[in-house]
Write a protein that holds these residues in place. Structure first.
Motif, PDB file in Angstrom:
ATOM      1  N   ALA A 246      44.690  35.517  46.175  1.00 47.26           N
ATOM      2  CA  ALA A 246      44.902  35.174  44.727  1.00 47.26           C
ATOM      3  C   ALA A 246      43.250  33.880  43.971  1.00 47.26           C
ATOM      4  O   ALA A 246      43.099  34.256  42.527  1.00 47.26           O
ATOM      5  CB  ALA A 246      46.183  34.056  44.332  1.00 47.26           C
ATOM      6  N   ALA A 247      42.806  33.605  44.788  1.00 44.27           N
ATOM      7  CA  ALA A 247      41.338  32.709  44.805  1.00 44.27           C
ATOM      8  C   ALA A 247      40.458  33.738  44.311  1.00 44.27           C
ATOM      9  O   ALA A 247      39.777  33.508  43.297  1.00 44.27           O
ATOM     10  CB  ALA A 247      41.298  31.810  45.788  1.00 44.27           C
ATOM     11  N   ILE A 248      40.377  34.770  44.975  1.00 45.79           N
ATOM     12  CA  ILE A 248      39.013  35.520  44.946  1.00 45.79           C
ATOM     13  C   ILE A 248      39.122  36.727  43.327  1.00 45.79           C
ATOM     14  O   ILE A 248      38.316  36.449  42.734  1.00 45.79           O
ATOM     15  CB  ILE A 248      39.035  36.323  45.330  1.00 45.79           C
ATOM     16  CG1 ILE A 248      39.025  36.406  47.131  1.00 45.79           C
ATOM     17  CG2 ILE A 248      38.492  37.519  45.365  1.00 45.79           C
ATOM     18  CD1 ILE A 248      38.969  37.139  48.482  1.00 45.79           C
ATOM     19  N   GLN A 249      40.561  36.504  43.520  1.00 49.52           N
ATOM     20  CA  GLN A 249      40.887  37.168  41.822  1.00 49.52           C
ATOM     21  C   GLN A 249      40.332  36.484  40.657  1.00 49.52           C
ATOM     22  O   GLN A 249      39.762  36.397  40.155  1.00 49.52           O
ATOM     23  CB  GLN A 249      42.617  37.676  41.645  1.00 49.52           C
ATOM     24  CG  GLN A 249      42.660  37.872  40.260  1.00 49.52           C
ATOM     25  CD  GLN A 249      44.254  38.097  40.272  1.00 49.52           C
ATOM     26  OE1 GLN A 249      44.421  39.463  40.942  1.00 49.52           O
ATOM     27  NE2 GLN A 249      45.027  38.276  39.480  1.00 49.52           N
ATOM     28  N   ALA A 250      41.077  35.111  40.699  1.00 42.46           N
ATOM     29  CA  ALA A 250      40.936  34.179  39.412  1.00 42.46           C
ATOM     30  C   ALA A 250      39.157  33.946  39.619  1.00 42.46           C
ATOM     31  O   ALA A 250      38.899  34.207  38.436  1.00 42.46           O
ATOM     32  CB  ALA A 250      41.893  32.874  40.354  1.00 42.46           C
ATOM     33  N   LYS A 251      38.430  33.790  40.768  1.00 39.86           N
ATOM     34  CA  LYS A 251      37.182  33.371  40.481  1.00 39.86           C
ATOM     35  C   LYS A 251      36.663  34.362  39.371  1.00 39.86           C
ATOM     36  O   LYS A 251      35.238  34.165  39.131  1.00 39.86           O
ATOM     37  CB  LYS A 251      36.686  32.931  41.726  1.00 39.86           C
ATOM     38  CG  LYS A 251      37.107  32.177  42.267  1.00 39.86           C
ATOM     39  CD  LYS A 251      36.769  31.650  43.908  1.00 39.86           C
ATOM     40  CE  LYS A 251      37.395  30.067  44.352  1.00 39.86           C
ATOM     41  NZ  LYS A 251      37.013  29.382  44.137  1.00 39.86           N
ATOM     42  N   PHE A 265      39.895  43.023  37.007  1.00 37.31           N
ATOM     43  CA  PHE A 265      40.316  42.761  38.339  1.00 37.31           C
ATOM     44  C   PHE A 265      41.392  42.178  38.662  1.00 37.31           C
ATOM     45  O   PHE A 265      41.603  40.973  38.376  1.00 37.31           O
ATOM     46  CB  PHE A 265      38.844  42.117  38.869  1.00 37.31           C
ATOM     47  CG  PHE A 265      38.241  41.832  40.469  1.00 37.31           C
ATOM     48  CD1 PHE A 265      38.047  43.174  40.701  1.00 37.31           C
ATOM     49  CD2 PHE A 265      39.075  40.455  40.914  1.00 37.31           C
ATOM     50  CE1 PHE A 265      37.761  43.184  42.317  1.00 37.31           C
ATOM     51  CE2 PHE A 265      38.855  40.469  41.753  1.00 37.31           C
ATOM     52  CZ  PHE A 265      37.652  41.719  42.841  1.00 37.31           C
ATOM     53  N   THR A 266      41.453  43.289  40.101  1.00 43.94           N
ATOM     54  CA  THR A 266      42.785  42.629  41.004  1.00 43.94           C
ATOM     55  C   THR A 266      42.570  42.320  42.241  1.00 43.94           C
ATOM     56  O   THR A 266      41.629  43.121  43.473  1.00 43.94           O
ATOM     57  CB  THR A 266      43.838  43.304  40.760  1.00 43.94           C
ATOM     58  OG1 THR A 266      44.287  44.036  41.638  1.00 43.94           O
ATOM     59  CG2 THR A 266      44.492  43.749  39.507  1.00 43.94           C
ATOM     60  N   ALA A 267      42.538  41.260  42.786  1.00 50.68           N
ATOM     61  CA  ALA A 267      42.519  41.314  44.547  1.00 50.68           C
ATOM     62  C   ALA A 267      44.166  41.042  45.240  1.00 50.68           C
ATOM     63  O   ALA A 267      44.895  39.985  44.550  1.00 50.68           O
ATOM     64  CB  ALA A 267      41.423  39.899  44.724  1.00 50.68           C
ATOM     65  N   ALA A 268      44.446  41.528  45.908  1.00 51.74           N
ATOM     66  CA  ALA A 268      45.869  41.480  46.666  1.00 51.74           C
ATOM     67  C   ALA A 268      45.687  41.875  47.963  1.00 51.74           C
ATOM     68  O   ALA A 268      44.529  42.061  48.456  1.00 51.74           O
ATOM     69  CB  ALA A 268      46.634  41.744  45.508  1.00 51.74           C
ATOM     70  N   ARG A 269      46.720  40.748  49.138  1.00 51.05           N
ATOM     71  CA  ARG A 269      46.754  41.392  50.049  1.00 51.05           C
ATOM     72  C   ARG A 269      48.620  42.647  50.656  1.00 51.05           C
ATOM     73  O   ARG A 269      48.760  42.556  49.638  1.00 51.05           O
ATOM     74  CB  ARG A 269      47.773  40.437  51.067  1.00 51.05           C
ATOM     75  CG  ARG A 269      48.259  40.446  52.344  1.00 51.05           C
ATOM     76  CD  ARG A 269      48.937  38.911  52.483  1.00 51.05           C
ATOM     77  NE  ARG A 269      50.384  39.293  52.015  1.00 51.05           N
ATOM     78  CZ  ARG A 269      51.152  39.896  52.677  1.00 51.05           C
ATOM     79  NH1 ARG A 269      50.888  40.359  53.373  1.00 51.05           N
ATOM     80  NH2 ARG A 269      52.210  39.479  52.613  1.00 51.05           N
ATOM     81  N   LEU A 276      40.271  44.559  46.895  1.00 47.61           N
ATOM     82  CA  LEU A 276      40.019  44.897  45.769  1.00 47.61           C
ATOM     83  C   LEU A 276      39.392  45.315  44.920  1.00 47.61           C
ATOM     84  O   LEU A 276      39.110  46.186  44.858  1.00 47.61           O
ATOM     85  CB  LEU A 276      38.847  44.099  45.780  1.00 47.61           C
ATOM     86  CG  LEU A 276      38.497  42.864  46.978  1.00 47.61           C
ATOM     87  CD1 LEU A 276      36.965  42.645  47.155  1.00 47.61           C
ATOM     88  CD2 LEU A 276      39.372  41.602  46.478  1.00 47.61           C
ATOM     89  N   THR A 277      40.472  45.312  43.657  1.00 45.57           N
ATOM     90  CA  THR A 277      40.167  46.700  42.877  1.00 45.57           C
ATOM     91  C   THR A 277      39.995  46.373  40.959  1.00 45.57           C
ATOM     92  O   THR A 277      40.152  44.952  40.873  1.00 45.57           O
ATOM     93  CB  THR A 277      41.560  47.341  42.948  1.00 45.57           C
ATOM     94  OG1 THR A 277      42.806  46.922  43.527  1.00 45.57           O
ATOM     95  CG2 THR A 277      42.418  48.070  41.512  1.00 45.57           C
ATOM     96  N   SER A 278      39.324  47.465  40.746  1.00 40.73           N
ATOM     97  CA  SER A 278      38.507  46.894  39.562  1.00 40.73           C
ATOM     98  C   SER A 278      39.295  47.204  38.551  1.00 40.73           C
ATOM     99  O   SER A 278      39.808  47.946  38.409  1.00 40.73           O
ATOM    100  CB  SER A 278      37.350  48.143  39.819  1.00 40.73           C
ATOM    101  OG  SER A 278      37.989  49.546  39.783  1.00 40.73           O
ATOM    102  N   GLY A 279      39.045  46.750  37.612  1.00 44.08           N
ATOM    103  CA  GLY A 279      39.890  46.324  36.249  1.00 44.08           C
ATOM    104  C   GLY A 279      39.387  47.318  35.080  1.00 44.08           C
ATOM    105  O   GLY A 279      41.258  47.721  34.695  1.00 44.08           O
ATOM    106  N   VAL A 287      33.367  48.877  43.477  1.00 39.88           N
ATOM    107  CA  VAL A 287      34.360  47.996  43.636  1.00 39.88           C
ATOM    108  C   VAL A 287      33.097  47.773  45.631  1.00 39.88           C
ATOM    109  O   VAL A 287      33.222  48.057  46.296  1.00 39.88           O
ATOM    110  CB  VAL A 287      35.044  47.123  44.870  1.00 39.88           C
ATOM    111  CG1 VAL A 287      35.377  45.282  44.648  1.00 39.88           C
ATOM    112  CG2 VAL A 287      36.622  46.848  42.644  1.00 39.88           C
ATOM    113  N   ARG A 288      32.303  46.766  44.869  1.00 43.40           N
ATOM    114  CA  ARG A 288      30.934  46.648  46.447  1.00 43.40           C
ATOM    115  C   ARG A 288      30.893  45.220  46.623  1.00 43.40           C
ATOM    116  O   ARG A 288      30.951  44.160  45.614  1.00 43.40           O
ATOM    117  CB  ARG A 288      29.454  47.398  45.822  1.00 43.40           C
ATOM    118  CG  ARG A 288      29.718  48.557  45.533  1.00 43.40           C
ATOM    119  CD  ARG A 288      29.820  49.253  46.849  1.00 43.40           C
ATOM    120  NE  ARG A 288      28.910  50.639  46.605  1.00 43.40           N
ATOM    121  CZ  ARG A 288      30.042  51.963  46.890  1.00 43.40           C
ATOM    122  NH1 ARG A 288      30.875  50.920  46.419  1.00 43.40           N
ATOM    123  NH2 ARG A 288      30.450  53.064  46.123  1.00 43.40           N
TER     124      ARG A 288
END
Length: 760
Positions: A246-251, A265-269, A276-279, A287-288
């Motif tokens: 969640a922190a990675i997604q927010a940043k 953009f999303t980051a999920a467990r 990590l998924t592009s928006g 995503v690199r």
């Protein structure tokens, strides 16, 4: 420009001298037209050796005279040529490659039309730096082994390694097309970057491992700096991984500045991984994960392909599937308990043969398959088998790249090579056999023999006697046939090997007159004796032009395709090479005939002429090829097709006409600077100076008659050549005259007896 004199002192200015050196053009650039095994059609290709011809056009062919003429040209002293391949009609070979989801994604078309494209093989694999998104592709032409490889390429048009961008204008074998609509490209999924399986992030991250960068959809990377311990809060490893995601997604989203790819953009467990998924989706979706500039955390989080993560672009699903196939062997289905006690001390080995190498004994050891489920145990056996086979012959591709994998309840073995020649076979070991227990004998299914993926459908129709004119004298607007030479800046000699069609010769000579070139004409192959050639020369089959010369008879040359056996060939290529050699050694003003005009590579002539037979042809403007003791085969004539005595042409001789063409082309190119200059005496003086210097250089080289420049040449440009009316009309007239050297065609030696004298 006038100087501005502002203070007392010395001023320096450069004053132009008016000297503009005229450089003489080349005199022996040949142009050849005819049939060839491969190469571009109706396109002039410049070559500088017969090796160049072999690479571009496939070398010699038994059913074409073009290759032999070009070979003889370079053997006899030629150094520079243009070649145009001519066919009646031709279509290129093609193949459409499909993705893993059976969608047409790449059309491969042979660059050269005709059947030669049917031998081009295509190979695709995914063994790249980013195997989940990119691919390698190779094109191999079987006829000569030429290969082109493009590695780590993408189907994303915005990627620096976009395949179509890399091959366009570069590939010498194929051209590529992506048969996908824009709608299909826009509908591609978002790009993802999945980490490797992670442990507790609380133990992975510390003050020296907090930063990494993320590049989404090709945008500039944005930095992610993890705040510890706030960004990994939670009482369990799962909670801490969820908090970190969640922190990675927010940043990342915080740096979107209106860009949807970052804003959404999303980051999920997902289990013990971070996804990590592009928006946004589409062909550029990606995503690199890149290392941080300091305190890099990408490595410990297993993010990015370099750290063991999996990065899948949106365009990954439109990349071609691996091709051709590998030979595979699929076991019979395993039962739920088949691997509970295997391998063991009495079941450890099997024998394997790959691509005809072997059989080799493979040992898996006696440790029981590890894993808590039948699927896990099957994967363990597959991994052990793969490692054991690869270790047998690490320098052999079939073994080095061998794979064994679990597929459902089956074990699938595959050779490390693909296409024709890829084979796999398993047999029982002489002792402690395991093959039967792994269901690789009875019930196992071998794949059909793989076949190479080659382009198909290339066709061509060679021109026949009824098609010669249409093939050689094509559409000028489309630069077909002879008019493909419009792309050639300069050629001096034109050769159409074995082409004796009167219409083609007439149009070709007319084109030579337009381009200030000279044509070397082959005598008709039907002229097997001098009497027949006399009839041809006195008829209308040959164009009566001083821009062409005909040579008789044909000649026998050694044929490399038949172990040096003599082959009857037209003389134009050999004579063109002779012209080039004489030009280089003596100058264009020297007749390409005589005892030093020997014909290299000629085994014999189709007809052996006597002096009398030569005497019947020479006055008609037919240049004879003769064989003399010691000297061998030589050119024994230097007349143009207006060289018949009755025509009394001032351009009767080949060297006179070719010298005039040399002067015309050199002066045409060397006086372009005159256009739009002020038309008055200063200009005329510069013209006289520059052309006079050029002509004087030729005089000193022996190009003209006369013992002084005044006797040898004339350059006049003044009020007499350019009147006031000419000036008013924007015309400047330049008169250039020259006294050409004529060859000593007949040498008359008078012998007289001296009678005795009586002294008084």
């Amino acid at each position: 420009m006038a100087l501005t004199l502002s203070h007392p002192g010395v001023y320096i200015q450069e004053v132009p001298s008016g000297v503009r050196t005229i450089a003489g053009v080349s005199t022996s650039v040949a142009a050849f037209l005819g049939a060839a095994p491969r190469g571009p059609v109706n396109k002039a290709v410049r070559i500088f050796s017969f090796s160049d011809y072999e690479r571009a056009f496939g070398g010699l062919s038994d059913d074409s005279e073009l290759g032999y003429a070009v070979r003889q040209f370079f053997m006899n002293g030629g150094t520079d040529a243009w070649v145009v391949r001519v066919v009646k009609e031709a279509s290129p070979a093609q193949r459409t490659l499909r993705s893993a989801t059976a969608v047409d994604v790449l059309t491969v078309t042979a660059l050269d039309p005709g059947v030669s494209g049917n031998s081009i093989q295509v190979r695709v694999d995914h063994a790249t730096a980013v195997p989940s998104s990119t691919f390698n592709i190779q094109f191999i032409r079987a006829s000569d082994g030429r290969a082109e490889s493009y590695t780590n390429v993408s189907m994303n048009a915005k990627d620096a390694r976009y395949l179509l961008g890399l091959t366009q204008g570069v590939s010498q074998l194929v051209k590529l097309e992506r048969p996908l609509s824009q709608g299909a490209l826009d509908a591609l999924p978002a790009g993802t970057s999945v980490s490797g399986t992670l442990g507790d992030v609380q133990t992975l991250l510390d003050a020296t491992h907090t930063d990494f960068r993320v590049a989404v959809n090709g945008l500039d990377p944005v930095g992610v700096s993890i705040a510890l311990p706030a960004d990994i809060s939670g009482g369990t490893p799962t909670q801490r991984l969820t908090s970190l995601s969640a922190a990675i997604q927010a940043k990342v989203r915080a740096q979107a500045t209106g860009r949807p790819a970052l804003a959404n953009f999303t980051a999920a467990r997902n289990g013990n991984t971070i996804v990590l998924t592009s928006g946004t989706g589409g062909e550029s979706a990606s995503v690199r994960v890149l290392p941080g500039a300091r305190n890099n955390a990408a490595g410990v989080l297993l993010l990015g392909s370099l750290a063991g993560g999996i990065e899948t672009d949106g365009a990954a699903i439109i990349r071609p599937a691996p091709t051709p196939d590998s030979a595979t062997l699929t076991s019979d289905a395993f039962g739920a308990t088949d691997l509970d006690a295997l391998p063991d001390a009495t079941h450890t080995s099997l024998r394997i043969t790959l691509d005809g190498l072997g059989p080799d004994l493979v040992g898996l050891g006696d440790a029981v398959a590890a894993g808590g489920s039948p699927a896990a145990k099957l994967e363990d056996v597959a991994a052990r088998l793969q490692a054991a086979v690869r270790a047998l012959r690490p320098g052999t591709p079939a073994y080095r790249d061998f794979t064994a994998r679990a597929q459902g309840s089956n074990l699938v073995l595959a050779s490390g090579t693909r296409g024709q020649g890829s084979t796999i076979a398993v047999a029982a070991a002489p002792a402690n056999d395991l093959a039967g227990s792994l269901h690789l004998l009875a019930g196992a299914v071998a794949s059909p023999p793989p076949v190479d993926a080659v382009l198909e459908g290339g066709t061509e129709t060679a021109y026949g006697p009824d098609d010669v004119y249409a093939a050689f004298i094509g559409n000028r607007a489309q630069r077909q046939g002879l008019y493909a030479l419009e792309d050639a800046d300069l050629f001096n000699l034109l050769c159409l090997p074995a082409i004796t069609h009167s219409g083609v010769l007439a149009d070709a000579v007319s084109y030579c007159e337009e381009r200030r070139a000279f044509m070397i004409v082959d005598a008709p192959p039907t002229a097997v004796d001098p009497a027949t050639m006399v009839a041809v020369a006195t008829g209308t089959a040959l164009p009566k032009s001083d821009h062409a010369a005909v040579y008789y008879p044909w000649m026998h040359v050694s044929d490399p395709l038949k172990n040096g056996k003599p082959r009857l060939a037209p003389p134009c290529g050999t004579v063109a090479g002779l012209y080039a050699r004489i030009d280089g050694n003596r100058g264009v003003w020297k007749a390409p005939a005589g005892t030093d005009a020997n014909l290299t590579g000629v085994v014999s002539l189709a007809a052996t002429l006597t002096d009398g037979e030569n005497g019947s042809l020479n006055p008609l403007g037919v240049n004879c090829l003769r064989t003399f003791p010691v000297y061998g085969a030589v050119s024994w004539g230097a007349r143009t097709l207006r060289g018949a005595d009755q025509l009394t042409s001032e351009y009767k001789y080949v060297p006179v006409r070719r010298l005039a063409l040399y002067l015309e082309e050199s002066l045409y190119r060397g006086t372009q600077w005159v256009v739009f200059e002020p038309n008055d005496e200063p200009l005329w003086a510069q013209i006289r100076l520059n052309i006079g210097a050029f002509m004087n250089t030729l005089f000193r080289q022996g190009a003209f008659q006369g013992s002084s420049p005044r006797e040898a040449y004339l350059v006049k440009c003044d009020r007499e050549t350019t009147t006031q009316d000419d000036i008013n009309r924007g015309v400047v007239n330049i008169l250039v005259g020259f006294a050409p050297l004529k060859p000593a065609e007949f040498v008359v030696i008078s012998i007289q007896q001296l009678a005795g004298q009586i002294q008084a």
